[in-house]
Design an enzyme around this catalytic site. Structure first.
Site, mmCIF file in Angstrom:
data_model
loop_
_atom_site.group_PDB
_atom_site.id
_atom_site.type_symbol
_atom_site.label_atom_id
_atom_site.label_comp_id
_atom_site.label_asym_id
_atom_site.label_seq_id
_atom_site.Cartn_x
_atom_site.Cartn_y
_atom_site.Cartn_z
ATOM 1 N N LYS A 17 21.954 26.473 -24.292
ATOM 2 C CA LYS A 17 20.530 26.271 -23.989
ATOM 3 C C LYS A 17 19.986 27.475 -23.219
ATOM 4 O O LYS A 17 18.919 27.992 -23.512
ATOM 5 C CB LYS A 17 20.347 24.976 -23.170
ATOM 6 C CG LYS A 17 20.570 23.732 -24.013
ATOM 7 C CD LYS A 17 20.717 22.464 -23.180
ATOM 8 C CE LYS A 17 21.131 21.308 -24.091
ATOM 9 N NZ LYS A 17 21.514 20.094 -23.398
ATOM 10 N N GLN A 58 21.538 16.984 -17.829
ATOM 11 C CA GLN A 58 22.627 17.114 -18.801
ATOM 12 C C GLN A 58 23.572 15.908 -18.679
ATOM 13 O O GLN A 58 24.089 15.623 -17.597
ATOM 14 C CB GLN A 58 23.387 18.426 -18.556
ATOM 15 C CG GLN A 58 24.482 18.713 -19.548
ATOM 16 C CD GLN A 58 23.960 19.001 -20.962
ATOM 17 O OE1 GLN A 58 22.946 19.668 -21.153
ATOM 18 N NE2 GLN A 58 24.659 18.486 -21.962
ATOM 19 N N ASP A 73 14.024 15.705 -22.976
ATOM 20 C CA ASP A 73 15.159 15.117 -23.700
ATOM 21 C C ASP A 73 14.753 13.784 -24.342
ATOM 22 O O ASP A 73 15.538 13.170 -25.058
ATOM 23 C CB ASP A 73 16.332 14.896 -22.729
ATOM 24 C CG ASP A 73 17.656 15.327 -23.342
ATOM 25 O OD1 ASP A 73 17.634 15.834 -24.477
ATOM 26 O OD2 ASP A 73 18.701 15.148 -22.694
#
Ligand code: NAP
Length: 279
Positions: free
Chosen positions: A50, A94, A117
């Site tokens: 990322k 994450q 997300d």
């Protein structure tokens, strides 16, 4: 035929780069913050991917690397500050987190407008009711692949194997919203093949190497293999690609498939949030 996902991503990345350059002319620099509170080695690799892609296309990226002593409340207080900071467009936690942390509480503390997300209940609810919201990255990436292939989804039988909140359920809703007839399979499904063989579009997100074999796939179908399985030193998917590739019209490779569009979708989400500042 194996889909050239690398090329799809290359072209989309170029378009995104141009969009970001345009935003920068208006003084807007998209910014992503990643919260990393995990000891999962695979997650470290995902975060570095990322980071690299952000750098490549001109998105600012900052990471909070938190050690095992971190608490749920402390992470929420970090997120609250990020929620209020107008220079930050996207906040990504994450997953998986350290086991002692409360994942739901942490995800729910993110401002839904910065939830790149797409895992906040509000964004999941919008998806469920076919309203515009931030869509989680792996399902969004799958839709990008189908879109680039020019697949007409309406009226098709779409079978999804795996019902996680991360992949299976959101992709089922995205396909349903586009007019597909959905079958969602899981561990309680009896006779998996009976369902998969009818799929015009088959999405497999299980995490079991080669669970889908050639006899389970419909001739001329589109197969999207989401699975990532480390077998000895190799990464393979959930589909027996070698034997399925001549039956299906299209199949995504692993590696070099859905994983690439997942990262792309994250950056598309961040850029979309930043673009809203133009309005
Ligand atoms: P997950 O949360 O573990 O969910 C797996 C799903 O598969 C569950 O719904 C489970 O059913 C179902 N399942 C397990 N065994 C099955 C079987 N024998 N028959 C039918 N269904 C079965 O996993 P996930 O997060 O969705 O991820 C799935 C895979 O995709 C993993 O390999 C993961 O690494 C990969 N992944 C890849 C990307 C990417 O960007 N490429 C992104 C996310 C995930 P139950 O609900 O009944 O338990």
């Amino acid at each position: 035929m194996i889909i050239d996902v690398k090329n799809i991503v290359k072209e989309r990345k170029q378009k995104l780069k141009e969009k970001i350059e345009y935003l920068k002319k208006d003084g807007i620099i998209p910014k992503l913050v990643v919260i990393f509170a995990s000891d999962d080695p695979a997650s470290e690799i995902y975060v570095s991917k990322k980071r690299n892609m952000c750098k490549e296309i001109g998105i600012e990226e900052e990471e909070f690397l938190l050690d095992l002593n971190i608490t749920t409340d402390k992470i929420i207080s970090i997120i609250n500050k990020l929620n209020e900071d107008s220079s930050i467009d996207g906040i990504l936690v994450q997953l998986p987190l350290y086991k002692h942390l409360d994942e739901n509480k942490i995800l729910e503390s993110i401002n839904p407008d910065k939830d790149v997300d797409g895992l906040h209940p509000l964004n999941l609810g919008k998806l469920f009711s076919n309203k515009k919201g931030l869509v989680s990255c792996t399902p969004r990436g799958i839709m990008t692949i189908l879109d680039e292939l020019g697949i007409n989804i309406s009226g098709k039988n779409a079978v999804i194997v795996g019902r996680s909140v991360l992949v299976g359920k959101p992709i089922a809703h995205l396909l349903l919203n586009k007019g597909a007839t959905i079958t969602l399979c899981h561990t309680k499904t009896t006779n998996l093949k009976e369902h998969t063989i009818k799929a015009d579009i088959l999405v497999v997100a299980v995490g079991k190497a080669k669970i889908i074999t050639a006899d389970m796939v419909k001739e001329g179908s589109v197969v999207i293999d989401v699975g990532i399985n480390r077998i000895e030193d190799k990464i393979i998917g959930d589909v027996d690609t070698e034997n399925v590739k001549d039956i299906a019209k299209y199949i995504t490779p692993v590696p070099g498939g859905v994983g690439l569009t997942t990262v792309l979708s994250l950056l598309e989400n961040v850029t979309e949030v930043a673009s809203n500042k133009l309005n």
